[in-house]
Each structure stands twice: as structure tokens, then as C-alpha cells.
Design a protein around this motif. Structure first.
Motif, mmCIF file in Angstrom:
data_model
loop_
_atom_site.group_PDB
_atom_site.id
_atom_site.type_symbol
_atom_site.label_atom_id
_atom_site.label_comp_id
_atom_site.label_asym_id
_atom_site.label_seq_id
_atom_site.Cartn_x
_atom_site.Cartn_y
_atom_site.Cartn_z
ATOM 1 N N TYR A 34 -4.115 4.371 6.410
ATOM 2 C CA TYR A 34 -3.387 3.161 6.813
ATOM 3 C C TYR A 34 -2.013 3.117 6.124
ATOM 4 O O TYR A 34 -0.990 2.905 6.771
ATOM 5 C CB TYR A 34 -4.222 1.921 6.445
ATOM 6 C CG TYR A 34 -3.413 0.647 6.464
ATOM 7 C CD1 TYR A 34 -2.977 0.105 7.675
ATOM 8 C CD2 TYR A 34 -3.073 -0.010 5.281
ATOM 9 C CE1 TYR A 34 -2.216 -1.057 7.694
ATOM 10 C CE2 TYR A 34 -2.319 -1.162 5.296
ATOM 11 C CZ TYR A 34 -1.889 -1.688 6.508
ATOM 12 O OH TYR A 34 -1.128 -2.827 6.520
ATOM 13 N N THR B 105 0.823 -1.213 0.000
ATOM 14 C CA THR B 105 0.000 0.000 0.000
ATOM 15 C C THR B 105 0.859 1.266 0.000
ATOM 16 O O THR B 105 0.381 2.327 -0.417
ATOM 17 C CB THR B 105 -0.902 0.003 1.262
ATOM 18 O OG1 THR B 105 -1.526 -1.264 1.343
ATOM 19 C CG2 THR B 105 -1.952 1.065 1.217
ATOM 20 N N ASP C 298 -9.766 1.935 -4.911
ATOM 21 C CA ASP C 298 -9.120 0.730 -5.453
ATOM 22 C C ASP C 298 -8.242 1.052 -6.654
ATOM 23 O O ASP C 298 -8.556 1.932 -7.464
ATOM 24 C CB ASP C 298 -10.183 -0.296 -5.870
ATOM 25 C CG ASP C 298 -10.395 -1.365 -4.818
ATOM 26 O OD1 ASP C 298 -9.727 -1.306 -3.770
ATOM 27 O OD2 ASP C 298 -11.230 -2.261 -5.057
ATOM 28 N N ARG D 65 -4.340 -8.482 -8.456
ATOM 29 C CA ARG D 65 -3.468 -8.372 -7.278
ATOM 30 C C ARG D 65 -2.467 -9.518 -7.251
ATOM 31 O O ARG D 65 -2.680 -10.560 -7.865
ATOM 32 C CB ARG D 65 -4.303 -8.446 -5.990
ATOM 33 C CG ARG D 65 -5.253 -7.291 -5.787
ATOM 34 C CD ARG D 65 -4.541 -5.995 -5.482
ATOM 35 N NE ARG D 65 -5.479 -4.920 -5.229
ATOM 36 C CZ ARG D 65 -6.066 -4.182 -6.168
ATOM 37 N NH1 ARG D 65 -5.812 -4.400 -7.455
ATOM 38 N NH2 ARG D 65 -6.899 -3.207 -5.836
HETATM 39 C C1 WQD Z 1 -8.500 -7.540 -3.838
HETATM 40 C C2 WQD Z 1 -9.288 -7.356 -5.131
HETATM 41 C C3 WQD Z 1 -10.963 -5.646 -5.023
HETATM 42 C C4 WQD Z 1 -13.479 -7.616 -2.073
HETATM 43 C C5 WQD Z 1 -6.017 -4.608 0.921
HETATM 44 C C6 WQD Z 1 -5.374 -3.412 1.536
HETATM 45 C C7 WQD Z 1 -3.880 -3.564 1.518
HETATM 46 C C8 WQD Z 1 -3.409 -4.889 2.108
HETATM 47 C C9 WQD Z 1 -4.194 -6.050 1.590
HETATM 48 C C10 WQD Z 1 -2.655 -4.511 4.371
HETATM 49 C C11 WQD Z 1 -9.539 -5.893 -5.499
HETATM 50 C C12 WQD Z 1 -11.594 -7.009 -5.220
HETATM 51 C C13 WQD Z 1 -12.464 -7.342 -2.956
HETATM 52 C C14 WQD Z 1 -14.797 -7.836 -2.578
HETATM 53 C C15 WQD Z 1 -13.962 -7.516 -4.795
HETATM 54 N N1 WQD Z 1 -3.544 -4.933 3.526
HETATM 55 N N2 WQD Z 1 -12.702 -7.294 -4.297
HETATM 56 N N3 WQD Z 1 -14.983 -7.795 -3.928
HETATM 57 O O1 WQD Z 1 -7.614 -3.967 -1.742
HETATM 58 O O2 WQD Z 1 -5.702 -5.234 -2.807
HETATM 59 O O3 WQD Z 1 -5.589 -4.706 -0.425
HETATM 60 O O4 WQD Z 1 -5.602 -5.788 1.641
HETATM 61 O O5 WQD Z 1 -1.637 -3.943 4.180
HETATM 62 O O6 WQD Z 1 -3.372 -2.488 2.224
HETATM 63 O O7 WQD Z 1 -5.747 -2.271 0.803
HETATM 64 O O8 WQD Z 1 -7.212 -6.416 -1.207
HETATM 65 O O9 WQD Z 1 -8.626 -8.386 -0.908
HETATM 66 O O10 WQD Z 1 -9.617 -6.092 -0.482
HETATM 67 O O11 WQD Z 1 -9.103 -6.780 -2.811
HETATM 68 O O12 WQD Z 1 -14.204 -7.483 -6.005
HETATM 69 O O13 WQD Z 1 -15.748 -8.064 -1.832
HETATM 70 O O14 WQD Z 1 -10.584 -7.948 -4.948
HETATM 71 O O15 WQD Z 1 -11.640 -4.682 -5.748
HETATM 72 O O16 WQD Z 1 -9.468 -5.801 -6.886
HETATM 73 P P1 WQD Z 1 -6.574 -4.993 -1.633
HETATM 74 P P2 WQD Z 1 -8.693 -6.942 -1.272
#
Ligand code: WQD
Ligand code: NAD
Length: 332
Positions: free
Chosen positions: A148, A126, A293, A230
């Protein structure tokens, strides 16, 4: 060698305790159990057949930390304790800076006062923010887009400044990408309180019937299938990276390394992998993009490979398998 593990009862901390105990280190867990349960530590002992020391308390309590470091003659610290919700950090910025930044300052003061100068710190991808180029390597511009992420960057800067001022410190800053999965035993894993924010725990809860469907936040991103991409990494690989980093810290230095697989997967690809491995169908609905996002990001893990001789070993299928094993055995 004794290692103090702050946040050792949490998701990544508990898996790292397993790796440390299996590698022969003595482990002292400091946790306030704000986001975890003490029983996790019993399970860590069950997996490893070894005992660890528990010290219930808060990383913002400097005197307590000094006593723990001295009592157990700790040589190093792994610092996982902190708050990690992007959304909550926006609502409660002071709480986040207090726990993540002030907590780390108190810890570093305690370490300095008892002359422990070795620390591995949990940072996050992040800190990069919107990608200027991909994959993210460690020299990429740092511009976190949320509170964060900024709390993590402040701590990174503090650690780099400490090393600038005193080259006798041994510091490893590890930037995790998206840790998922669980220990293959199914005894420890991630059990988010309330509604999870992250993709993999949500998919697992839909598969188990706890939730009706997954909301996919946007299918109009400029990615290969329109959904967010991701770099998912098995939590056991993240944990092993910590033991490698600790070994590397035999010499004083300040290391900053990505812990990612180097491979990006889209939301649809994760859903398909989960369905294939588990035989469960994941109903979903396409919804609006989630605010803040990023379309796509993944790590360049070359430096961790070269410096630590570490690479992520576990595949997306294994991440899904272990996640499902944990979910089906433990989470109602
Ligand atoms: C992954 C993908 C969403 C949920 C977060 C924090 C980051 C780190 C890890 C600590 C994205 C998509 C998600 C849902 C979806 N944590 N999604 N429906 O946002 O990459 O990272 O966690 O340091 O700081 O920001 O992870 O798992 O939330 O999302 O479509 O219900 O899944 O849009 O593309 P993210 P995530
Ligand atoms: P977690 O919430 O499962 O674990 C954190 C642990 O720290 C919990 O056991 C909690 O009770 C404890 N804790 C929190 N505040 C404390 C305090 N003030 N004093 C003592 N203990 C305290 O989180 P996690 O997923 O295991 O994350 C560990 C670290 O890795 C965090 O610093 C997080 O920011 C960072 N990180 C996590 C991810 C991720 O996706 N999980 C990604 C990048 C970085």
C-alpha cells in the motif's frame, strides 16, 4: 470554482466535501462506491445546506473522467479514490497498483487532455517507513515497508515527475498521519466494512458492545508505556488542510506536506482518553506485536503551518467524543 472530488463518498473525502461546500466551492463527486454508500452524499448536503453533483464511475475510466471534467467545467481535482488496507495490499498487490497507481495515471491523463492542471493528492505517512529520526519531516528518507505504502510513493513520484516536466502544474501531495473522529454532527464518519483494522474504530466498536474486547498489539515496544505511539488527527482538521492547500495552489508548484498534529499518543493513552470522554470501559487483552508495525511515529507539521497557515485544532478528547457520537448514532 468547481472541484472534482474522487472518492468523495469515502471517509476523508466526505468530510472534505463539507469543507469545500462551506467554503463556497462547487463539488462534483466521482466514486464507484466500492467502499462507501451514496447516502453519505445526501448527508453532506444535509450538513451544508448545499447540493453537490454525483458521478458514479471508476477513476480507471479515462473517457468518463474527461466527460465529467468537461461537463462540470472543473478547475481542480482532489484525489481521494483508492484502496487503503495494508494487509489486503499484501494479498492483492496487482489490484492495489491497478486502483491506486493506474487509476491515478488515467486521472492525470484525463486532466491533461482537458487542460485541468490542479490536483491535491491523498498520500500517507506510510511512505516514510521505519523512522531514522522523529518527528518525521518531509525530507525524511522514503522507504515504505508495505505494498500500500509503495503504491502511494509511486504516485508521489509520478506527480513530482509531471511537475519536473511541466512547471505549469499545481500539485499538492498531502501525507496524512492517523485520521480519526467524525463530523461533529454525527451524520458522517468512518464505517469500515467487516472487521476494522484501525485502533479508533475498534475501540468504538468495543465501547458499543459490538466487540467483546480490544486486542493491544504489543506492550513491549520501546515507548513510554510499551504500546505503539501514533499521531492521531481529527478528520475535520485533515479536511480543512485540503481547502488551505487548494487555495495555496493558485500558483503553479509542487508541494509536499505532512498533515499531522505533531503529537504522539500511545494505545493506552487513546483508550484512557476514550474512557474518560465517553464513560465507557474498554476491556482489552495484550497480544503479540502485529507484523510490520512501527513502535512510534508522529509528524513535524511545521511546513503545513508555515506554507498553508494550517495547524490541527482538535484535541484527542474531541476526536474520541466525535467518534463515539458517530458510533452511537449510526453504527450497529
Ligand atoms: C495504531 C496503533 C497498533 C489495532 C494504518 C496504516 C496507515 C494509515 C493509517 C492509510 C498501532 C495499535 C491497532 C488494534 C492495536 N492508513 N493497534 N490494536 O497502523 O498506525 O496505520 O492506518 O494510509 O497506512 O498502516 O494505524 O490504527 O492500525 O494502529 O493495538 O486492534 O494501534 O499496533 O500501534 P497504523 P492503526
Ligand atoms: P475510503 O475507503 O473511506 O474512501 C475512498 C473512496 O474511494 C471510497 O468512497 C471508495 O468507494 C472510492 N473508490 C475506491 N476505489 C475507487 C475507484 N477505482 N474509482 C472510484 N472510486 C473509488 O478511504 P479514506 O480513509 O477516505 O481514504 C481516502 C484516501 O486517503 C485514500 O487514497 C487513502 O489511501 C488515503 N489515506 C487514508 C488514511 C486513513 O487512515 N484513512 C491515511 C492516509 C492516507
Amino acid at each position: 470554482m468547481a472541484v472534482m472530488v474522487t472518492g468523495g463518498a469515502g471517509y476523508i473525502g466526505s468530510h472534505t466535501c463539507v469543507e469545500l461546500l462551506e467554503a463556497g466551492y462547487d463539488v462534483v463527486v466521482v466514486d464507484n462506491f466500492d467502499n462507501s454508500h451514496p447516502d453519505v452524499l445526501r448527508r453532506v448536503e444535509e450538513i451544508t445546506g448545499r447540493t453537490l453533483f454525483r458521478e458514479a464511475g471508476d477513476v480507471r475510466d479515462r473517457t468518463f473522467l474527461e466527460q465529467v471534467l468537461k461537463r462540470h467545467k472543473c478547475d481542480a481535482v482532489m484525489h481521494f479514490a483508492g484502496l487503503k488496507s495494508v494487509a489486503e495490499s499484501t494479498e492483492k498487490p496487482l489490484h492495489y497498483y491497478d486502483c491506486n497507481v493506474v487509476g491515478t495515471i488515467r486521472l492525470l491523463e484525463a486532466m491533461r487532455s482537458v487542460d485541468v492542471k490542479k490536483i491535491v493528492f491523498s498520500s500517507s505517512a506510510t511512505v516514510y517507513g521505519e523512522p531514522e529520526q522523529l518527528p518525521f519531516n518531509e525530507d525524511h528518507r522514503l522507504a515504505p515497508a508495505n505494498t500500500y505504502g509503495r503504491s502511494k510513493l509511486v504516485v508521489e513520484d509520478i506527480l513530482r515527475d509531471i511537475h519536473r516536466g511541466n512547471k505549469n502544474w499545481h500539485i499538492a501531495i498531502l501525507r496524512y498521519f492517523n485520521p480519526v473522529g467524525a463530523h461533529e454532527s454525527g451524520l458522517i464518519g468512518e464505517d469500515p466494512k467487516g472487521i476494522p483494522n484501525n485502533l479508533m474504530p475498534l475501540i468504538a466498536q468495543v465501547a458499543s458492545g459490538k466487540r467483546e474486547k480490544l486486542m493491544i498489539w504489543g506492550s513491549d515496544y520501546p515507548t513510554r508505556d510499551g504500546t505503539g505511539v501514533r499521531d492521531y488527527i481529527h478528520v475535520e482538521d485533515v479536511a480543512k488542510g485540503h481547502v488551505r492547500a487548494l487555495k495555496k495552489l493558485a500558483e503553479p508548484q509542487c508541494l509536499t506536506l505532512n498533515l499531522g498534529s505533531g503529537q504522539g499518543y500511545s494505545v493506552f493513552e487513546v483508550i484512557r482518553a476514550f474512557e474518560t470522554v465517553t464513560g465507557q470501559i474498554i476491556p482489552y487483552e495484550i497480544a503479540e506485536r502485529r507484523a510490520g508495525d512501527i513502535a512510534e511515529y508522529y509528524a513535524d507539521p511545521t511546513q503545513a503551518n508555515e506554507i498553508l497557515n494550517w495547524t490541527a485544532q482538535k484535541t484527542l478528547s474531541e476526536m474520541c467524543q466525535d467518534m463515539w457520537n458517530w458510533q452511537s448514532k449510526n453504527v450497529v
